[in-house]
Design a protein around this motif. Sequence first.
Motif, short mmCIF file in Angstrom:
data_model
loop_
_atom_site.label_atom_id
_atom_site.label_comp_id
_atom_site.label_asym_id
_atom_site.label_seq_id
_atom_site.Cartn_x
_atom_site.Cartn_y
_atom_site.Cartn_z
N GLU A 92 -27.57 76.41 30.94
CA GLU A 92 -27.21 76.72 29.55
C GLU A 92 -26.38 77.99 29.47
N GLU A 95 -22.84 77.27 30.56
CA GLU A 95 -22.13 76.51 29.53
C GLU A 95 -21.68 77.41 28.39
N LYS A 96 -22.56 78.29 27.95
CA LYS A 96 -22.21 79.20 26.85
C LYS A 96 -21.17 80.24 27.27
N SER A 97 -21.10 80.53 28.57
CA SER A 97 -20.16 81.55 29.04
C SER A 97 -18.72 81.17 28.73
N GLU A 99 -17.61 80.30 26.02
CA GLU A 99 -17.27 80.77 24.67
C GLU A 99 -17.06 82.28 24.61
N LYS A 262 -25.15 85.16 18.51
CA LYS A 262 -24.08 84.91 19.47
C LYS A 262 -23.61 86.22 20.12
N PHE A 265 -25.95 87.10 22.89
CA PHE A 265 -25.60 86.40 24.12
C PHE A 265 -24.42 87.10 24.80
N TYR A 269 -24.23 88.71 28.43
CA TYR A 269 -23.23 88.16 29.35
C TYR A 269 -22.45 89.28 30.03
#
Length: 666
Positions: A92, A95-97, A99, A262, A265, A269
């Motif tokens: 997950e 996958e979000k990276s 964005e 967001k 995150f 990140y």
Amino acid sequence: MAKVAMKQIEIAAVLEDSQQIVDLLQRRGIVQIEEYREIDGIYKMDVSHSVSQLGRFLETAQSAKELLLKYSAEKKSMLDSFAPRRQITAAEFIEKSGEADALLSKCYEINGLGKKISESRAAIVRSETLAENIAPWVNLDIPMNFTGTEFSSAFIGYFPFSVTEDEIRLKLAQAVPEAEDAEIEIVSCDETQTCAVIFCLKENGEKVERALRAEGFVKPADMPSRLPREQYEAYLEEKEKLLRDISEYESKLSQMGDFTAKIDFLTDYFSIRSEKYDVIGKLGMSDRVFVLEGYVPAKYGDKLKKEIEEKFTAAVSVEDVAQDDENEPVLLENNSFAAPVEPITEMYSLPSKRDIDPNGIMAFFYYVFFGMMFSDAGYGLLMVIATAFVILKYKPERQKKNTMLMYMYCGISTMFWGFMYGSFFGDIINVIRTNFLGLDSIRLYLWKDPQGDDLMSVMVYCFLFGLIHLFVGVAIKGYMLWRDGDKFGALCETVPIFLAVGGAGPICAGMLVEIPDSVTGVCKYMAIAGVVLIILTGGRSSKSIAGKIGGGLYAFYNVVSGYLSDILSYSRLLALGLVTGIIGNVINMMGTLPQNKITKALLLIVVFAIGHTINFGINIIGAYVHTNRLQYVEFFSRFYEGGGKKFRPFKADTKTLRFKEEITNG
């Protein structure tokens, strides 16, 4: 209670697998990676630019979040910080990276709105200042930059004091007699300044201007071409427009409140990537392979070795740490009773390689002594309820949970000693009985009343608890010497102290309370035997007879002076407990001063709430500080060296996310 055994780990793998291996180690969070040594054919990558850039991105994301929290309609309570991090799988996260770039652009947009708000507020201050400066001139019916006509000169300005038209005319008449036809108009006047306009013939203009300057006449810095009233209104209109702009910007920010998660995150990140690049800068590399070395807890070493060698083309070496390795880190592992006081020990110093982990033993004394110094059952009950609420409702992660557990255990001890000493929000039980129920006072204490006849008795018990605390420290030192093979030294460092100090204790206590003669008789011989042994063994390291005797006498002096002052230090167990209870009683007494029961009840409620809140706040700090002192100065000085280096594993150092795959190490 123990220090976790460490192993040295070295990983050599093909360069193509470097990123995946580093990612794996970061998710596991169990390896402290060290700088790789410089050898021929091995180089290190310069990652300073990447780390700096990621740092700027991280600051951008953090400032964007601060803006959204500032203008968000939803406000979080302080207790929300105890909530555990949100779990996420590595898949997950990857996958979000994708964005991240779009999220970063949004953060720049948010920060841009914040910058516009700041600039607009600065412009408002400027407009208000200019409007304030021009306000005294609003009645002037000519522009402020007007200087005269073909045949006349005009001077617009102010005197930095209060002055009348006649006084100005008199000054001009004295300085420029030929300008008797000058016209003077006072636009406004107060105690600090006089705004005026002076007209004269052009041929007298220079002389009049010099005369006015000599009297302190000053032209305004802002001299617009509009009429003052028009300019004043323009400034006010500009201010209103800026306020509307700020409202619009703030509205946009408040509508972006959902974007906070967001940004969380994104912050994690960039933190993860920054940590990763820091580690990459420590690796040794060649054209085809990379090498890293560090430390891993022994219980994880073989498992990690197997995992890496199965998944990658790599060779992993896990070996015992060399005895002379001064860089070996320290990781403590304790049960839920002792782990909460680990930060207390860490504030002093982590244990060295030779030290034992003192937390398991220290925890018991820490909780007991804190309770004795705070010693109010009502305050302890509040601590237990508050900490239990946070633990059960928010389910904090280990570090925050341990903090709550520490104060819960301290609260339980405080309740216990409060009941032993008879203090529950001071003497509020008897205050209510006698003042509102018409009943007699009752005995509140279950053991001793330190505010009454048992003061000296409680003092002796405090010294006894202190003596036990010190003796445990001495026993630990003896154990460490015995463990290291110095069995004779272990006996010499413990038995004489136990005999001398343990024998002298009851004799000295007899000055405060009654001690049976049979006990003091035995103790006298114990003390004598202890003193003789101290003198005989205290200088055993010296080679000469004189040195041995001198060393023994010096050791005896240190025992007498050191233990006397240290045992007296435990009087704070009584002193702080008395302060808490007596202040609580005084607060309750102040609330019962009125004669009327209704007035008395209302006053007591107010005084009780405010007074006990203050008493709680002040004395919990005192109990915390002095409990720490008893551990650091009295207890640790008996056996503890410290100087250990904390185990700092390479891990995903995130604030809001937690990988489900990570192995927690505390």
